[in-house]
Design a protein around this motif. Sequence first.
Motif, PDB file in Angstrom:
ATOM      1  N   ARG A  10       0.880  -0.976  -0.088  1.00  0.00           N
ATOM      2  CA  ARG A  10      -0.020  -0.043  -0.083  1.00  0.00           C
ATOM      3  C   ARG A  10       0.782   1.155   0.089  1.00  0.00           C
ATOM      4  N   LEU A  11       0.709   1.973  -1.169  1.00  0.00           N
ATOM      5  CA  LEU A  11       1.635   3.452  -1.265  1.00  0.00           C
ATOM      6  C   LEU A  11       1.002   4.464  -0.461  1.00  0.00           C
ATOM      7  N   ASN A  12      -0.322   4.856  -0.693  1.00  0.00           N
ATOM      8  CA  ASN A  12      -1.079   5.994  -0.280  1.00  0.00           C
ATOM      9  C   ASN A  12      -2.561   5.827  -0.588  1.00  0.00           C
ATOM     10  N   GLY A  13      -3.175   6.472   0.133  1.00  0.00           N
ATOM     11  CA  GLY A  13      -4.939   6.065  -0.266  1.00  0.00           C
ATOM     12  C   GLY A  13      -5.583   7.483   0.571  1.00  0.00           C
ATOM     13  N   GLN A  14      -6.644   7.610   0.080  1.00  0.00           N
ATOM     14  CA  GLN A  14      -7.483   8.832   0.613  1.00  0.00           C
ATOM     15  C   GLN A  14      -8.954   8.537   0.255  1.00  0.00           C
ATOM     16  N   PHE A  15      -9.750   9.268   1.315  1.00  0.00           N
ATOM     17  CA  PHE A  15     -11.244   9.279   1.025  1.00  0.00           C
ATOM     18  C   PHE A  15     -11.412  10.654   0.464  1.00  0.00           C
ATOM     19  N   PHE A  16     -12.376  10.982  -0.660  1.00  0.00           N
ATOM     20  CA  PHE A  16     -12.653  12.361  -1.035  1.00  0.00           C
ATOM     21  C   PHE A  16     -14.060  12.592  -1.154  1.00  0.00           C
ATOM     22  N   ALA A  17     -14.334  13.735  -1.144  1.00  0.00           N
ATOM     23  CA  ALA A  17     -15.591  14.133  -1.154  1.00  0.00           C
ATOM     24  C   ALA A  17     -15.812  14.834  -2.899  1.00  0.00           C
ATOM     25  N   ASP A  18     -16.524  13.968  -3.707  1.00  0.00           N
ATOM     26  CA  ASP A  18     -16.688  14.644  -5.163  1.00  0.00           C
ATOM     27  C   ASP A  18     -15.574  14.341  -5.848  1.00  0.00           C
ATOM     28  N   GLY A  19     -14.537  13.485  -5.188  1.00  0.00           N
ATOM     29  CA  GLY A  19     -13.271  13.418  -6.025  1.00  0.00           C
ATOM     30  C   GLY A  19     -12.132  14.312  -5.671  1.00  0.00           C
ATOM     31  N   THR A  50     -24.081  15.999  -0.721  1.00  0.00           N
ATOM     32  CA  THR A  50     -24.651  17.141  -0.952  1.00  0.00           C
ATOM     33  C   THR A  50     -24.990  17.275  -2.266  1.00  0.00           C
ATOM     34  N   GLN A  51     -25.664  18.412  -2.833  1.00  0.00           N
ATOM     35  CA  GLN A  51     -25.881  18.733  -4.011  1.00  0.00           C
ATOM     36  C   GLN A  51     -24.579  19.154  -4.688  1.00  0.00           C
ATOM     37  N   LYS A  52     -23.805  19.811  -3.982  1.00  0.00           N
ATOM     38  CA  LYS A  52     -22.728  20.509  -4.496  1.00  0.00           C
ATOM     39  C   LYS A  52     -21.440  19.332  -4.529  1.00  0.00           C
ATOM     40  N   ALA A  53     -21.623  18.380  -3.758  1.00  0.00           N
ATOM     41  CA  ALA A  53     -20.718  17.438  -3.800  1.00  0.00           C
ATOM     42  C   ALA A  53     -21.287  15.990  -3.412  1.00  0.00           C
ATOM     43  N   PRO A  54     -22.112  15.606  -4.431  1.00  0.00           N
ATOM     44  CA  PRO A  54     -23.001  14.472  -4.506  1.00  0.00           C
ATOM     45  C   PRO A  54     -22.356  13.052  -4.318  1.00  0.00           C
ATOM     46  N   SER A  55     -20.815  12.926  -4.520  1.00  0.00           N
ATOM     47  CA  SER A  55     -20.201  11.624  -4.531  1.00  0.00           C
ATOM     48  C   SER A  55     -19.024  11.533  -3.215  1.00  0.00           C
ATOM     49  N   LEU A  56     -18.864  10.305  -2.806  1.00  0.00           N
ATOM     50  CA  LEU A  56     -17.795  10.178  -2.007  1.00  0.00           C
ATOM     51  C   LEU A  56     -17.082   8.859  -2.773  1.00  0.00           C
ATOM     52  N   GLN A  57     -15.629   9.101  -2.422  1.00  0.00           N
ATOM     53  CA  GLN A  57     -14.829   8.486  -3.376  1.00  0.00           C
ATOM     54  C   GLN A  57     -13.755   7.738  -2.398  1.00  0.00           C
ATOM     55  N   PHE A  58     -13.073   6.689  -2.759  1.00  0.00           N
ATOM     56  CA  PHE A  58     -11.981   6.128  -2.034  1.00  0.00           C
ATOM     57  C   PHE A  58     -10.954   5.735  -3.016  1.00  0.00           C
ATOM     58  N   MET A  59      -9.733   6.289  -2.946  1.00  0.00           N
ATOM     59  CA  MET A  59      -8.674   5.836  -3.693  1.00  0.00           C
ATOM     60  C   MET A  59      -7.456   5.341  -3.035  1.00  0.00           C
ATOM     61  N   LEU A  60      -6.737   4.047  -3.535  1.00  0.00           N
ATOM     62  CA  LEU A  60      -5.707   3.359  -2.847  1.00  0.00           C
ATOM     63  C   LEU A  60      -4.825   2.928  -3.936  1.00  0.00           C
ATOM     64  N   ASN A  61      -3.567   3.465  -3.937  1.00  0.00           N
ATOM     65  CA  ASN A  61      -2.577   3.245  -4.703  1.00  0.00           C
ATOM     66  C   ASN A  61      -1.463   2.072  -4.123  1.00  0.00           C
ATOM     67  N   GLY A  62      -1.305   1.144  -5.072  1.00  0.00           N
ATOM     68  CA  GLY A  62      -0.494  -0.147  -4.520  1.00  0.00           C
ATOM     69  C   GLY A  62       0.607  -0.465  -5.460  1.00  0.00           C
ATOM     70  N   GLU A  63       1.552  -1.614  -5.139  1.00  0.00           N
ATOM     71  CA  GLU A  63       2.075  -2.026  -5.864  1.00  0.00           C
ATOM     72  C   GLU A  63       2.149  -3.530  -5.898  1.00  0.00           C
ATOM     73  N   ALA A  64       2.161  -4.203  -6.623  1.00  0.00           N
ATOM     74  CA  ALA A  64       2.114  -5.847  -6.798  1.00  0.00           C
ATOM     75  C   ALA A  64       3.573  -6.237  -6.462  1.00  0.00           C
ATOM     76  N   GLN A  65       3.423  -7.109  -5.263  1.00  0.00           N
ATOM     77  CA  GLN A  65       4.807  -7.840  -4.848  1.00  0.00           C
ATOM     78  C   GLN A  65       5.259  -9.009  -5.657  1.00  0.00           C
ATOM     79  N   ALA A  66       6.619  -9.315  -5.384  1.00  0.00           N
ATOM     80  CA  ALA A  66       6.932 -10.650  -6.105  1.00  0.00           C
ATOM     81  C   ALA A  66       6.361 -11.869  -4.926  1.00  0.00           C
ATOM     82  N   MET A  67       5.836 -12.741  -5.561  1.00  0.00           N
ATOM     83  CA  MET A  67       5.298 -13.792  -4.854  1.00  0.00           C
ATOM     84  C   MET A  67       5.751 -15.213  -5.528  1.00  0.00           C
TER      85      MET A  67
END
Length: 720
Positions: free
Chosen positions: A394-403, A430-447
């Motif tokens: 897991r590199l980084n992640g955030q919850f956003f309002a309206d992206g 809300t009407q101005k920001a009707p969406s909620l979003q989650f984003m996660l950046n990651g990297e596949a590891q050697a298995m």
Amino acid sequence: MKMYRLLMMLICLGIGWLGEQQAQASGVAWDADMRAAVASAPNGMTMAALFEVAGVDFSATQLVDGAVTKQSIAQITNDNIQPRSEQVGAFWSQKLGKTSAKVDLTHDTRWSFWLYFGHKTTNLSSGMAFVLQNDDGGTHAIANGGKGQSLGVWAGDRNGFLSANFLAQSAIQNSWALEFDTTVNNAPRVGAGSFYDHEGIASRGPHIASAYPGQAATYKQYGSRNKYYYALNHQQAKAMSHPADGKWRHVTIDWHAQKSQLTYAFNDRHLETRQPVPPEVQDTVTVDLKKLSPDGQTAAESATWGITGSTGKSNSANQLIVLDETPRQLHFKTSAQTMVMKGAAVQRTLTAGDAVTAGTQLRDVMRATDLRATTGGTLTQGTAYLPMGSVIKRLNGQFFADGQTPLYSLHGNDLLAERVDFASEQPVFTQKAPSLQFMLNGEAQAMARDTYVSPRKVIFAGPDHYVEMASVGYTVQRKLNLKLENLGASEVSLEKDEDLTVTARLSNQGQPLDADAMKDNRLKIRVNDRTFSLEQLKGNWQGMTGRFQFVIPNAQLKAGTNQISIAARNRQDEAQPLKIVATQHSGELAFESMPCYCAFQGRLTGKQQLISRDKDWQLCVRDSRGRGNSWQLQLCVSQPFTTSKGRELRGNVVYRKQSSTQTVGTAPIVIEQRSTKTDDERTDVASSWAADTGLLVLADADATAGDYQGELRWQLTDAP
């Protein structure tokens, strides 16, 4: 009138006694079954704000926290905290702010929920019912005068004095109920309260059926005056399998306003994936909305809705509900994507079952957009389940309002956790920001082996909403450090006609490959300018150690130096090629026999004459170099023929064939030459000589008699 008062007193005493028993049973029953049910429960919306629980008289219902959402599980009844007690339970939709308690029946709508009936095969619960009602009791309505068969909604058949009209008054009034009945009640005894399932499908086992609890026509009278008992007139009864097996079952209910019909589907979703499956039971029922209206004349346009349930004295269970969609819930458009990234650019979007390799940059984006956003918005709790850290870094992640507007960023500990929770401190959707979003950046590891990354969920839940999204499942393909080892010599010497056997091992940097990886091993064996597979050289893998062996036939080898290379590949991974040098001896060209101490003997005549050989001459050439090879036999006089006193022979050594005669002097001359026709060929040169052919001495006329000695040099050469 006297009997009526006496009857009312008996009913009140019965209710009071039941209430006392239930009061003692308050609280959540955390027995083994309850713990297992909560642990396996699906996620759902919180019920505390939009549903009335505590205000229902004598109700055993309690709210319990789910794995993600607080107070998202309703325990309608428990597995008898107080033995021999009867339980009824219910929850009802209630008003919240501007949100009405009732569902609008003039528009299409949907309910979606999960039911749990316990884990018993005997003495199980009575069941539960989905109810639409306009009872005067509103969110406090309950039918608590009957025993287990009432399910908290039907009338209580407690004695033999009641007519059907009077009996129906003890049910929830102005109502329609869809029952999920787990216990067959078929005991024809006055006051037993256990005969509702006497007829048809209901008498054979667990079933789903509907009727109008407050209508006298719902109850069919048996017995005689003052000894009445009743069966239920089930509408469109359908059999269901025994549901009290410790598993959750999903129900979807759709209301079709124009047709005044309700369609239900029972056991229609997979618990773990929440994906639709063919329903176990489904049906469409027409609902007479006039019977839900207090005046009985006009069609009801709205109704309070809820779930009721009950147990008997000798049968009980944990009966639980989880809601995931209700008419008053916010409605969302959702999306969930897992993308392969290169910098800021999207390379591709994964679909279920896709595979990625080690080092692949991945981005999960999950978004929920409220289709009916308001100016006020709502508060929410967000939960994100992260992929396994050992597989996806897991590199980084955030919850956003309206992206765009960051609400919460994942910090160090969050990136190491399996699950991240946050609670919004400001209204969202809300009407101005009707969406909620989650984003996660990651990297596949050697298995070391293929590793499946299961779909990961993101959940937004609040008092008026519950929305769940899941990423696709995909596989991180193994990354191997392939290593080839020669278990024999890297330089090999072979005799002619000898096969070459090679034994080697393929490993993951010294460690054995697992069974799945072994299936994808591919070997290419190059012998000089030809390439073979392991199978073509009749090779095989020896067990699961990575050891393999093959044989190169001598026919594929050439005389002299042979370059052999072994290449190994496992999907995209390759090993450093293994090199072997094999030198094959080509046989030899040699004299098998030759004249060493031989003589010429003859009587001089005073004329030029040929002196013939003795009988002991032998000259044989052996060529084992293979078919098509050539050789030449050359001869010269290395020492002249002289007597012991030094007198030189007058004449010459000659080699005579039928058509020619060659003088043998001090310079070598070719006397015989051949090309072999077999792999190992023997040529007896002397055997072909006649008395006047082959090697002879041509003596001059003036030669004198005597014993002469000289030396001949025979030379065998590899020449065309």
